[in-house]
Structures are given as structure tokens and as C-alpha cells.
Motif scaffolding. Structure first.
Motif, PDB file in Angstrom:
ATOM      1  N   CYS A 170      -2.959  -4.011  -0.795  1.00 30.05           N
ATOM      2  CA  CYS A 170      -2.560  -2.892   0.081  1.00 30.05           C
ATOM      3  C   CYS A 170      -1.781  -3.408   1.288  1.00 30.05           C
ATOM      4  N   ALA A 171      -2.239  -4.539   1.858  1.00 32.37           N
ATOM      5  CA  ALA A 171      -1.562  -5.067   3.045  1.00 32.37           C
ATOM      6  C   ALA A 171      -0.141  -5.502   2.745  1.00 32.37           C
ATOM      7  N   SER A 172       0.124  -5.804   1.468  1.00 31.10           N
ATOM      8  CA  SER A 172       1.475  -6.267   1.141  1.00 31.10           C
ATOM      9  C   SER A 172       2.358  -5.133   0.626  1.00 31.10           C
ATOM     10  N   GLY A 173       1.891  -3.905   0.808  1.00 33.52           N
ATOM     11  CA  GLY A 173       2.727  -2.749   0.467  1.00 33.52           C
ATOM     12  C   GLY A 173       2.600  -2.283  -0.972  1.00 33.52           C
ATOM     13  N   ALA A 174       1.624  -2.840  -1.718  1.00 26.87           N
ATOM     14  CA  ALA A 174       1.500  -2.482  -3.140  1.00 26.87           C
ATOM     15  C   ALA A 174       1.127  -1.012  -3.338  1.00 26.87           C
ATOM     16  N   ALA A 175       0.509  -0.404  -2.310  1.00 21.30           N
ATOM     17  CA  ALA A 175       0.083   0.994  -2.466  1.00 21.30           C
ATOM     18  C   ALA A 175       1.298   1.899  -2.679  1.00 21.30           C
ATOM     19  N   GLU A 176       2.467   1.493  -2.115  1.00 20.25           N
ATOM     20  CA  GLU A 176       3.673   2.322  -2.315  1.00 20.25           C
ATOM     21  C   GLU A 176       4.275   2.108  -3.693  1.00 20.25           C
ATOM     22  N   VAL A 177       4.236   0.865  -4.175  1.00 20.56           N
ATOM     23  CA  VAL A 177       4.857   0.550  -5.475  1.00 20.56           C
ATOM     24  C   VAL A 177       3.928   0.891  -6.645  1.00 20.56           C
ATOM     25  N   PHE A 178       2.630   0.707  -6.437  1.00 21.95           N
ATOM     26  CA  PHE A 178       1.660   0.927  -7.528  1.00 21.95           C
ATOM     27  C   PHE A 178       0.564   1.911  -7.077  1.00 21.95           C
ATOM     28  N   PRO A 179       0.932   3.143  -6.704  1.00 21.98           N
ATOM     29  CA  PRO A 179      -0.097   4.047  -6.166  1.00 21.98           C
ATOM     30  C   PRO A 179      -1.222   4.335  -7.164  1.00 21.98           C
ATOM     31  N   ASP A 180      -0.871   4.461  -8.458  1.00 22.45           N
ATOM     32  CA  ASP A 180      -1.918   4.788  -9.440  1.00 22.45           C
ATOM     33  C   ASP A 180      -2.902   3.631  -9.606  1.00 22.45           C
ATOM     34  N   LEU A 181      -2.337   2.428  -9.637  1.00 29.06           N
ATOM     35  CA  LEU A 181      -3.193   1.247  -9.790  1.00 29.06           C
ATOM     36  C   LEU A 181      -4.162   1.140  -8.603  1.00 29.06           C
ATOM     37  N   ILE A 182      -3.627   1.289  -7.391  1.00 24.57           N
ATOM     38  CA  ILE A 182      -4.490   1.170  -6.204  1.00 24.57           C
ATOM     39  C   ILE A 182      -5.555   2.271  -6.235  1.00 24.57           C
ATOM     40  N   ALA A 183      -5.167   3.487  -6.645  1.00 26.59           N
ATOM     41  CA  ALA A 183      -6.154   4.582  -6.728  1.00 26.59           C
ATOM     42  C   ALA A 183      -7.251   4.217  -7.730  1.00 26.59           C
ATOM     43  N   ASP A 184      -6.854   3.607  -8.865  1.00 23.13           N
ATOM     44  CA  ASP A 184      -7.850   3.204  -9.873  1.00 23.13           C
ATOM     45  C   ASP A 184      -8.785   2.117  -9.333  1.00 23.13           C
ATOM     46  N   LEU A 185      -8.219   1.173  -8.574  1.00 26.33           N
ATOM     47  CA  LEU A 185      -9.055   0.094  -8.013  1.00 26.33           C
ATOM     48  C   LEU A 185     -10.045   0.667  -6.998  1.00 26.33           C
ATOM     49  N   LEU A 186      -9.567   1.600  -6.176  1.00 32.02           N
ATOM     50  CA  LEU A 186     -10.444   2.181  -5.160  1.00 32.02           C
ATOM     51  C   LEU A 186     -11.537   3.048  -5.802  1.00 32.02           C
ATOM     52  N   ALA A 187     -11.204   3.652  -6.944  1.00 31.97           N
ATOM     53  CA  ALA A 187     -12.181   4.520  -7.612  1.00 31.97           C
ATOM     54  C   ALA A 187     -13.101   3.733  -8.548  1.00 31.97           C
ATOM     55  N   GLY A 188     -12.880   2.428  -8.667  1.00 31.99           N
ATOM     56  CA  GLY A 188     -13.718   1.617  -9.556  1.00 31.99           C
ATOM     57  C   GLY A 188     -13.390   1.829 -11.025  1.00 31.99           C
ATOM     58  N   ARG A 189     -12.225   2.390 -11.322  1.00 33.13           N
ATOM     59  CA  ARG A 189     -11.819   2.566 -12.736  1.00 33.13           C
ATOM     60  C   ARG A 189     -11.142   1.307 -13.263  1.00 33.13           C
ATOM     61  N   LYS A 190     -10.683   0.466 -12.340  1.00 34.51           N
ATOM     62  CA  LYS A 190     -10.108  -0.824 -12.729  1.00 34.51           C
ATOM     63  C   LYS A 190     -10.708  -1.901 -11.826  1.00 34.51           C
ATOM     64  N   ILE A 191     -10.628  -3.144 -12.319  1.00 34.24           N
ATOM     65  CA  ILE A 191     -11.262  -4.260 -11.596  1.00 34.24           C
ATOM     66  C   ILE A 191     -10.197  -5.312 -11.267  1.00 34.24           C
ATOM     67  N   ALA A 192     -10.343  -5.917 -10.075  1.00 24.94           N
ATOM     68  CA  ALA A 192      -9.344  -6.891  -9.614  1.00 24.94           C
ATOM     69  C   ALA A 192      -9.963  -8.266  -9.374  1.00 24.94           C
ATOM     70  N   CYS A 193      -9.114  -9.288  -9.472  1.00 25.31           N
ATOM     71  CA  CYS A 193      -9.545 -10.640  -9.104  1.00 25.31           C
ATOM     72  C   CYS A 193      -8.391 -11.351  -8.404  1.00 25.31           C
ATOM     73  N   THR A 194      -8.725 -12.417  -7.681  1.00 25.18           N
ATOM     74  CA  THR A 194      -7.702 -13.269  -7.059  1.00 25.18           C
ATOM     75  C   THR A 194      -7.783 -14.642  -7.698  1.00 25.18           C
ATOM     76  N   ALA A 195      -6.644 -15.162  -8.168  1.00 30.40           N
ATOM     77  CA  ALA A 195      -6.653 -16.432  -8.891  1.00 30.40           C
ATOM     78  C   ALA A 195      -5.792 -17.460  -8.170  1.00 30.40           C
ATOM     79  N   SER A 196      -6.446 -18.368  -7.432  1.00 29.90           N
ATOM     80  CA  SER A 196      -5.735 -19.440  -6.736  1.00 29.90           C
ATOM     81  C   SER A 196      -6.126 -20.799  -7.295  1.00 29.90           C
ATOM     82  N   THR A 197      -7.437 -21.035  -7.464  1.00 32.90           N
ATOM     83  CA  THR A 197      -7.939 -22.360  -7.851  1.00 32.90           C
ATOM     84  C   THR A 197      -7.461 -22.753  -9.247  1.00 32.90           C
ATOM     85  N   GLU A 198      -7.191 -24.051  -9.399  1.00 35.02           N
ATOM     86  CA  GLU A 198      -6.743 -24.589 -10.691  1.00 35.02           C
ATOM     87  C   GLU A 198      -7.569 -25.837 -11.019  1.00 35.02           C
ATOM     88  N   PRO A 199      -7.450 -26.351 -12.255  1.00 36.20           N
ATOM     89  CA  PRO A 199      -8.234 -27.538 -12.595  1.00 36.20           C
ATOM     90  C   PRO A 199      -7.990 -28.702 -11.617  1.00 36.20           C
TER      91      PRO A 199
END
Ligand code: FAD
Length: 381
Positions: free
Chosen positions: A99-128
């Protein structure tokens, strides 16, 4: 200075306790305690959390979140089952970054699904080969000649929610200029391979390896590296650390409560163990440590709410919280004698669960070096 919770904070805390005891713990008890929960069960849990306003705790109300203060978020979160709290931090942290990076404007449906718990998110930084030092990220980003598509190749490891995520916030390194670039990767548009990594604690949760083999991601899914995105990333670390401290302490308290009940019941040398001076000293010691570590975590969250959080304070809060929790669990096991080692009591599980919180968002050594840098002015990292 006032150390009392407000009546709203007490209500929030009590509501979180009720939610956990009436809905969340019974739901977890229906499933094996050493196996990751299925995605449908996790979606059920996220929808319960969404009704409570926790899936978008860090998202401003204007964007559909609940815009909780970080202290209030911590007060509610610490009452949730720890395995659910970890999944929630990953989900809500990712949603707020998007949301802070402006994704709510580009992906409003996705953000609505994440907020409603209909979809699940993760952050992937760490590598082997990239753990505590995030600058060594290797996941390769190759852009097509027309710039419309990026191809991601590499492996991410230890990713909370990885196998159940509909969307992953992935950091890679661009070929050519070597700059770090973040992507919102939608699993159904850009599928990657996700597998579970069995661990010693929080075994109903999901800690995963994600493999990207030339995965095509559309250009519009690139997330900006502007100041506000970077500020949100930093803010997430400042807040996550005291949150992990609080979660560890809550698990430790459950171990302590078990031990307290045990020494009140158990008699040796003709008297209850609770009446022995050394047992009382151990209990006073851990009680005082828990209370002081928890205050440090609350104070770090409160500082974040006032815009005064520092890396040192937030690092010390997690460091103190986890170290106190590990020591508490160890003493609690000791006070129960052989019974403390029996898996049927569940007390050893608390010790294993605490270990899981000790690693993400800063190990003991890294937190020490972050705080040490601020205190001494010398960077030992
Ligand atoms: C439960 C859990 C959830 C996680 N969730 C996520 C997630 O959602 N997304 C994600 O991207 N990652 C996640 N991670 C990964 C986590 O962020 C990394 O494991 C962490 O950053 C440490 O990296 P590492 O395990 O590679 O350890 P390493 O960095 O290899 O460190 C190994 C040991 O060396 C020590 N060490 C490292 N550098 C120094 C130094 N300079 N001086 C002294 N000692 C040092 C460390 O303290 C540690 O004891 C998760 C991990 C766990 C356990």
C-alpha cells in the motif's frame, strides 16, 4: 507517564483474548499440531482476523485498513496463538508495504482481497546465501528488450506463508546496473515453486522455499524504490522487532504458568515445591524479567507511534524479549523436573516455538550489533 492501559486498549486486549480462546485455539486444536495447516484453514483464519481488523492493522483507514496504533496492534497480537501471529505479521507487513508503494491504485482488487483475508501475502528477501546481510541478494532480474517483462531466477528461503501465498513481495538484483528491485509476484500470473521446510517449532505454520526459474513478471508489478517505500520498509523493521519480542514473552508466560501450577501441586521433602526458597527465587527472577522486557517492547512500539523509534530501541526490545523468553522457558522446564521434558505437557513445545521468533528480523548477534552501533557510534556489522 502513565502505565495503565486506556479503557479502549483493555477492551481491545480482552476482545483478542476472547477471539483466541473461542475461535482460534479451538480451530488449531482440530488439526495435527506438527503439520502445516492447509490453505483453506489458513484462509478461514485470515478471514476471522480480517473481521477483527487485524489483516490491515498497519494500512491507513483511507486505504481500507484499520490504521491501528502500533502499540494497540502489539497489545492485540500478543494475545493470538503464536503460529497465527507470525503468519499475520508477514501478511499484514507485506500488505502495508504494498500500500505504501502505491499498489492500492494499480491493484485495488488484490489489496481488497488481502485486507479481507481472501488472499494471503508473504515477503521474500532471504536466500540460501543471503541471511543477515540483505545486500548480498542474488535473485536475478532480467528485463525483456521492450522493458515490459522481468524474468526472475533464483531461490528464496525461510519465507513465512510461502506455500500458501497468493502474492509474494520479492526482492531481486537487476542484471546490468546491479540495483535491488522489488516485485509484487502474483502466483496465478507468475507461478513459482514453493515447498515447506520442516522446523522445530510453530509447526502448524508455513516456512518455505520459493524457487523462481525464469518466472515472467509484468512490468506493472515492479514496486518503486522511492523514499516512501524505503521509509515503510524501515518502519516495518522498527515495529516487527518489538512485536517478535512480545510474542516470545507471551509464549514464555505460558511455560511459566505451567511451571507455577506444577510447583504448587508437587511436593518433595515433605512440602510443596512452591514453598521452597530457591523455587520462589527462580519464579521471582523470571517474573521480573518478563515484566521489564515487556515494558521495553511496549515502549519501542509507543516510540514508533510517536515517530521517535530508533534502531537501537527496537533492536534491544526484541533482543531482551527473546532472551528473557528463552531463559524463562528453560527455567520453567527445569522447575518441572522430568515432567518438564514430557511432550504431553506441551511445555517443551513453548521452548521450541520461542526459538522460531529468535531469528526473523534480526538474530541476537545482529540486534546486538545494531544497538551497539547506535551506542558507540562504531559500525561492527
Ligand atoms: C520463523 C522465521 C520466519 C522467517 N520469515 C521470513 C520471511 O517471511 N521473509 C524472509 O525474507 N525471511 C524470513 N526469515 C529468514 C530470516 O530473516 C533469516 O533467517 C535471518 O535474517 C538470518 O539469516 P540466516 O538464517 O541466513 O543466518 P546467517 O545470517 O547466516 O547467520 C548465522 C549466524 O551468524 C550470526 N552472524 C551473522 N552475521 C554476523 C556478524 N556480522 N557478527 C556476528 N555474528 C553474525 C547470526 O547471528 C547467526 O547466529 C525467517 C526466518 C525464520 C526462522
Amino acid at each position: 507517564m502513565n502505565f495503565e492501559l486506556t479503557s479502549e486498549q483493555r477492551q481491545l486486549q480482552e476482545a483478542a483474548i476472547r477471539l483466541s480462546s473461542k475461535a482460534l485455539y479451538p480451530l488449531l486444536a482440530e488439526h495435527p499440531r506438527d503439520t502445516p495447516l492447509s490453505k483453506p484453514v489458513m484462509l478461514q483464519i485470515f478471514q476471522i482476523l480480517a473481521e477483527f481488523g487485524l489483516t490491515g492493522a498497519r494500512v491507513p483507514e483511507a486505504l481500507g485498513g484499520s490504521g491501528l496504533s502500533m502499540l494497540d496492534y502489539g497489545l492485540a497480537l500478543e494475545q493470538l496463538p503464536p503460529v497465527i501471529a507470525l503468519a499475520l505479521i508477514a501478511h499484514d507487513g507485506t500488505t502495508s508495504r504494498l500500500c505504501a508503494s502505491g499498489a492500492a491504485e494499480v491493484f485495488p482488487d488484490l489489496i481488497a482481497d488481502l485486507l479481507a483475508g481472501r488472499k494471503i501475502a508473504c515477503t521474500a528477501s532471504t536466500e540460501p546465501t543471503t541471511g543477515s546481510d540483505p545486500r548480498s541478494i542474488k535473485l536475478r532480474v532480467r528485463e525483456s528488450a521492450d522493458g515490459n517483462t522481468a524474468y526472475l531466477t533464483g531461490t528464496k528461503q525461510w519465507i513465512t506463508n510461502g506455500t500458501i501465498a497468493d502474492v509474494a513481495f520479492v526482492t531481486g538484483k537487476r542484471e546490468g546496473d546491479g540495483e535491488l528491485q522489488r516485485y509484487l509476484v502474483e502466483y496465478d500470473v507468475s507461478p513459482f515453486v514453493a515447498t515447506e521446510i520442516p522446523c522445530i517449532g510453530l509447526q502448524q505454520g508455513h516456512l518455505s522455499e520459493l524457487v523462481f526459474d525464469d518466472v515472467a513478471v509484468p512490468r506493472r508489478n515492479a514496486i518503486g524504490n522511492d523514499n516512501s517505500t524505503m521509509k515503510t520498509l524501515t518502519q516495518a523493521w522498527l515495529v516487527n522487532r518489538p512485536l517478535f519480542g512480545l510474542l516470545s514473552l507471551r509464549v514464555a508466560e505460558r511455560a511459566k504458568e505451567f511451571a507455577l501450577d506444577y510447583v504448587r501441586e508437587r511436593s518433595q521433602f515433605g512440602a510443596k515445591l512452591a514453598s521452597k526458597q530457591l523455587i520462589q527465587e527462580a519464579l521471582v527472577d523470571i517474573e521480573a524479567s518478563i515484566q521489564s522486557a515487556r515494558l521495553l517492547c511496549y515502549s519501542a512500539l509507543d516510540a514508533a507511534d510517536r515517530g521517535q523509534a530508533t534502531q537501537a530501541l527496537s533492536a534491544m526490545a526484541k533482543r531482551q524479549g527473546v532472551a528473557t523468553a528463552e531463559r524463562t522457558a528453560s527455567i520453567a522446564i527445569r522447575l518441572c523436573g522430568a515432567m518438564g521434558l514430557a511432550t504431553e505437557t506441551g511445555i517443551e513445545q513453548h521452548a521450541r516455538d520461542i526459538k522460531m521468533f529468535s531469528i526473523p528480523d534480526g538474530t541476537y548477534e545482529i540486534l546486538t550489533l545494531i544497538a551497539g552501533r547506535d551506542i558507540t557510534g562504531h559500525n561492527a556489522l
